[in-house]
Design a protein around this motif. Structure first.
Motif, mmCIF file in Angstrom:
data_model
loop_
_atom_site.group_PDB
_atom_site.id
_atom_site.type_symbol
_atom_site.label_atom_id
_atom_site.label_comp_id
_atom_site.label_asym_id
_atom_site.label_seq_id
_atom_site.Cartn_x
_atom_site.Cartn_y
_atom_site.Cartn_z
ATOM 1 N N UNK A 245 0.808 -1.195 -0.054
ATOM 2 C CA UNK A 245 -0.046 -0.018 0.119
ATOM 3 C C UNK A 245 0.991 1.364 -0.132
ATOM 4 N N UNK A 246 0.562 2.347 -0.828
ATOM 5 C CA UNK A 246 1.276 3.437 -0.849
ATOM 6 C C UNK A 246 1.327 4.075 0.638
ATOM 7 N N UNK A 247 2.464 4.629 0.717
ATOM 8 C CA UNK A 247 2.373 5.528 2.271
ATOM 9 C C UNK A 247 1.350 6.462 2.225
ATOM 10 N N UNK A 248 1.024 7.051 1.225
ATOM 11 C CA UNK A 248 0.101 8.146 1.312
ATOM 12 C C UNK A 248 -1.070 7.754 1.607
ATOM 13 N N UNK A 249 -1.710 6.624 0.938
ATOM 14 C CA UNK A 249 -2.914 6.054 1.072
ATOM 15 C C UNK A 249 -2.915 5.668 2.710
ATOM 16 N N UNK A 250 -1.827 5.007 3.230
ATOM 17 C CA UNK A 250 -2.014 4.332 4.540
ATOM 18 C C UNK A 250 -2.238 5.510 5.547
ATOM 19 N N UNK B 115 10.390 6.560 8.864
ATOM 20 C CA UNK B 115 9.124 7.049 8.259
ATOM 21 C C UNK B 115 8.826 8.655 8.459
ATOM 22 N N UNK B 116 8.527 9.166 7.350
ATOM 23 C CA UNK B 116 8.149 10.555 7.231
ATOM 24 C C UNK B 116 6.787 10.674 6.891
ATOM 25 N N UNK B 117 6.279 10.102 5.852
ATOM 26 C CA UNK B 117 4.998 10.325 5.192
ATOM 27 C C UNK B 117 3.816 10.032 6.278
#
Length: 279
Positions: free
Chosen positions: A108-113, A207-209
């Motif tokens: 899953x893309x981190x933006x979506x998560x 982790x940043x996003x």
């Protein structure tokens, strides 16, 4: 044949230079006396002193270390249970769905998560009043959510290659299942647990996003602080911070690798002694 070996050796050297060359240059320029990171002004440890006198960096580093340790511990516990369920419980109703949900955070893309977790926390706060705002708690929960998937995959792969006859022999000799797990299964998969803990800790520290989505005022992790600094240009104290992180991570990898090799050698020695005693 000699030409092929030369090509492979050159490709290997180029790959390592591409990966570790920027890190090496970062370490070198962390000892630069000049304020300009691209101009060498002589050897100096000035920026390490500036780094340790920066309360924002120190607070963010301590916060990231605390979140990373809690995240890694809970991720190992939950990921181990998930790996055991997938490997040992055979085919049960909903197994395919459960396996897919475990693997979903890996792709899953981190933006979506991050966005989905933010909406979840906002909904929970409006319905049950918890968590009250975003901060350390929400960041830790978010990190556990995606870190446990990596631990589950590592533990599952180790359990799949485990010789089940060892556990069956212990059960035949009268040991209870929980004792078999503690005495036999747990020591064998201990290297996988250590690797999962280190991976979960590294993922949390890096982790940043996701942290940007679920954090709030007063809860800025180290990657968030570093990102806010480099947006205005890389400063030498950031190089010093990166050098310290590289040193700590390298030391942790070396120590964990030594411990796993030592544990594997001890296990092999115990097996050989048991086989020798049986014969």
């Amino acid at each position: 044949m000699r030409r092929r070996n030369w090509f492979l050796f050159s490709a290997l050297c180029f790959g390592f230079a591409f990966l570790y060359g920027p890190i090496l240059s970062l370490i070198i320029y962390s000892f630069n006396a000049s304020r300009l990171v691209t101009v060498w002004g002589g050897f100096s440890t000035r920026w390490y002193g500036e780094l340790f006198r920066d309360p924002q960096i120190i607070d963010a580093a301590l916060l990231s270390l605390r979140i990373g340790a809690v995240n890694a511990t809970f991720a190992v516990a939950l990921g181990t249970l998930a790996g055991l369920a997938i490997t040992r419980f055979g085919r049960f109703r909903g197994r395919m769905l459960f396996t897919g949900m475990i693997a979903a955070p890996l792709v899953m893309p981190e933006v979506i998560t991050g966005l989905s977790l933010l909406l979840l926390f906002v909904t929970l706060e409006s319905v049950v009043g918890w968590p009250s705002g975003r901060g350390v708690t929400t960041i830790t929960i978010a990190h556990i959510t995606f870190s446990m998937a990596y631990v589950a995959v590592i533990v599952q792969s180790r359990l799949s290659s485990l010789d089940g006859s060892l556990e069956e022999a212990a059960l035949d000799l009268g040991a209870r299942p929980w004792k078999v797990f503690l005495v036999i299964t747990l020591p064998i998969i201990a290297p996988a647990l250590v690797a999962g803990w280190l991976l979960a800790f590294t993922l949390s520290l890096d982790d940043l996003v996701i942290a940007s989505f679920v954090s709030g005022p007063g809860a800025s992790t180290l990657p968030m602080v570093v990102f806010s600094k480099v947006r205005l240009g890389v400063s030498p104290d950031v190089n010093a911070l990166a050098t310290i992180i590289v040193l700590i991570v390298s030391l942790a990898v070396v120590v964990s690798g030594w411990l796993m090799i030592r544990s594997e050698r001890r296990r092999e020695r115990d097996v050989q002694e048991a086989l020798a005693g049986r014969s």
